[in-house]
Scaffold this motif. Sequence first.
Motif, PDB file in Angstrom:
ATOM      1  N   PRO A  87       0.799  -1.226   0.000  1.00 31.77           N
ATOM      2  CA  PRO A  87       0.000   0.000   0.000  1.00 31.77           C
ATOM      3  C   PRO A  87       0.833   1.278   0.000  1.00 31.77           C
ATOM      4  O   PRO A  87       0.372   2.311  -0.497  1.00 31.77           O
ATOM      5  CB  PRO A  87      -0.829  -0.124   1.288  1.00 31.77           C
ATOM      6  N   ASP A  88       2.048   1.245   0.549  1.00 31.16           N
ATOM      7  CA  ASP A  88       2.875   2.453   0.612  1.00 31.16           C
ATOM      8  C   ASP A  88       3.836   2.568  -0.567  1.00 31.16           C
ATOM      9  O   ASP A  88       4.769   3.368  -0.547  1.00 31.16           O
ATOM     10  CB  ASP A  88       3.672   2.492   1.919  1.00 31.16           C
ATOM     11  N   GLN A  89       3.586   1.789  -1.618  1.00 30.67           N
ATOM     12  CA  GLN A  89       4.533   1.692  -2.728  1.00 30.67           C
ATOM     13  C   GLN A  89       3.960   2.299  -4.000  1.00 30.67           C
ATOM     14  O   GLN A  89       2.759   2.233  -4.267  1.00 30.67           O
ATOM     15  CB  GLN A  89       4.850   0.213  -2.978  1.00 30.67           C
ATOM     16  N   VAL A  90       4.852   2.895  -4.800  1.00 30.47           N
ATOM     17  CA  VAL A  90       4.478   3.449  -6.098  1.00 30.47           C
ATOM     18  C   VAL A  90       4.961   2.500  -7.187  1.00 30.47           C
ATOM     19  O   VAL A  90       6.095   2.020  -7.142  1.00 30.47           O
ATOM     20  CB  VAL A  90       5.096   4.851  -6.313  1.00 30.47           C
ATOM     21  N   LEU A  91       4.097   2.229  -8.151  1.00 27.31           N
ATOM     22  CA  LEU A  91       4.455   1.435  -9.320  1.00 27.31           C
ATOM     23  C   LEU A  91       4.372   2.334 -10.542  1.00 27.31           C
ATOM     24  O   LEU A  91       3.350   2.964 -10.797  1.00 27.31           O
ATOM     25  CB  LEU A  91       3.493   0.254  -9.474  1.00 27.31           C
ATOM     26  N   PHE A  92       5.466   2.402 -11.311  1.00 32.97           N
ATOM     27  CA  PHE A  92       5.534   3.246 -12.503  1.00 32.97           C
ATOM     28  C   PHE A  92       5.900   2.355 -13.676  1.00 32.97           C
ATOM     29  O   PHE A  92       7.038   1.868 -13.771  1.00 32.97           O
ATOM     30  CB  PHE A  92       6.565   4.347 -12.286  1.00 32.97           C
ATOM     31  N   THR A  93       4.934   2.111 -14.591  1.00 35.40           N
ATOM     32  CA  THR A  93       5.144   1.159 -15.675  1.00 35.40           C
ATOM     33  C   THR A  93       3.993   1.259 -16.661  1.00 35.40           C
ATOM     34  O   THR A  93       3.048   2.014 -16.455  1.00 35.40           O
ATOM     35  CB  THR A  93       5.238  -0.283 -15.114  1.00 35.40           C
TER      36      THR A  93
END
Length: 381
Positions: A87-93
């Motif tokens: 939940p505290d993570q960013v995914l950039f893709t």
Amino acid sequence: MLLGVPKEIKTNENRVGLTPTSVREVVEHGHQVIVETQAGANIDFYDDDYRTAGAEIVDDAATVFARADMIVKVKEPQPSETRQLRPDQVLFTFLHLAPDPEQTTGLQESGCTAIAYETVTSDRGGLPLLAPMSEVAGRMAVQAGARCLEKIMGGRGLLLGGVPGVGPAKVTVLGGGVAGNNATRMATGMGADVTVLDKSLPRLAQLDDQYMGRIRTLYSTVESVEQCVLEADLVIGTVLLPGAAAPKLVKREMIKHMKPGAVIVDVSVDQGGCCETTKATTHSDPTYIVDDVVHYCVANMPGAVARTSTIALNNATLPFVVKLANKGVWPALGEDRHLANGLNVCRGQVTYEAAARDLGREYTDPQRFINNGKGPDAEAA
């Protein structure tokens, strides 16, 4: 910020989220990068290259997902990856959610903040992070189509450009955007007889001026699409509605009446395809035949030229990666409306309207989370 780069695990995918050059740039801005061992080795970006650039090499993807604040990838996360997101993570893709309910559910359940390359916009109205891969895919579509026209591949046995005394193949390009223009450029350069269809009259005028009479341009209607598809030896589908499922322009009934051995290359496959008979394939098994028509529907076409594609993609994504790392996700999204358009999933909610509509999911306004750059927890804090 700690950025993580896992090795891509989609079939025959050899691209990598950050090149060593990009890693060096990120590190120069004061951030840390961890890279899964051998993440770029298949395209000659080796672990020592990443170490020299300032990255830490880790033994497995699990370590990358467990430690990183932001995951930078190329292709959409596979189920085993989605389960590791936090939940505290960013995914950039790239995400391409509209035709992929399983991935969407996984991202919602993870609670992560998922930003999609393909819906980030620009002042000029384009899609700057999708554009380089559209350029590659458009050019590759003609190469793949020319190969599929060969008899050994099930095609009509035609040489795309013909030879003196023998006419060229007829190529129909559906969509005159970035991918369509690049397909047109390649097909015209190889001597094919090319027709481009689009619903934008200004775009058709641009193409007409650009190619100075070497191609035909037609306004896209049900009738004009049908006529051109039935006449074509090669159909290249490049239709795009940002973040939404591609419209099905080529109907099942049309396929039945196409020339035996004709070829369809559906570049729109990542968004579900613009042909009713499209189903995603891989580089290891790229084609199938329906009613004697060869279909090439590889969902990660640029992965076949992974080094070129990775460098081109990084040229476009790096400024946004640096911005997210320097400012933090919420301030970055708050001050850059174009980057904010990339927010597709956040805290279990689908935040891109076209994807939510096509998936039948509830849509949540992304500004609820961006909160003028303060983030969703600003009031609570």
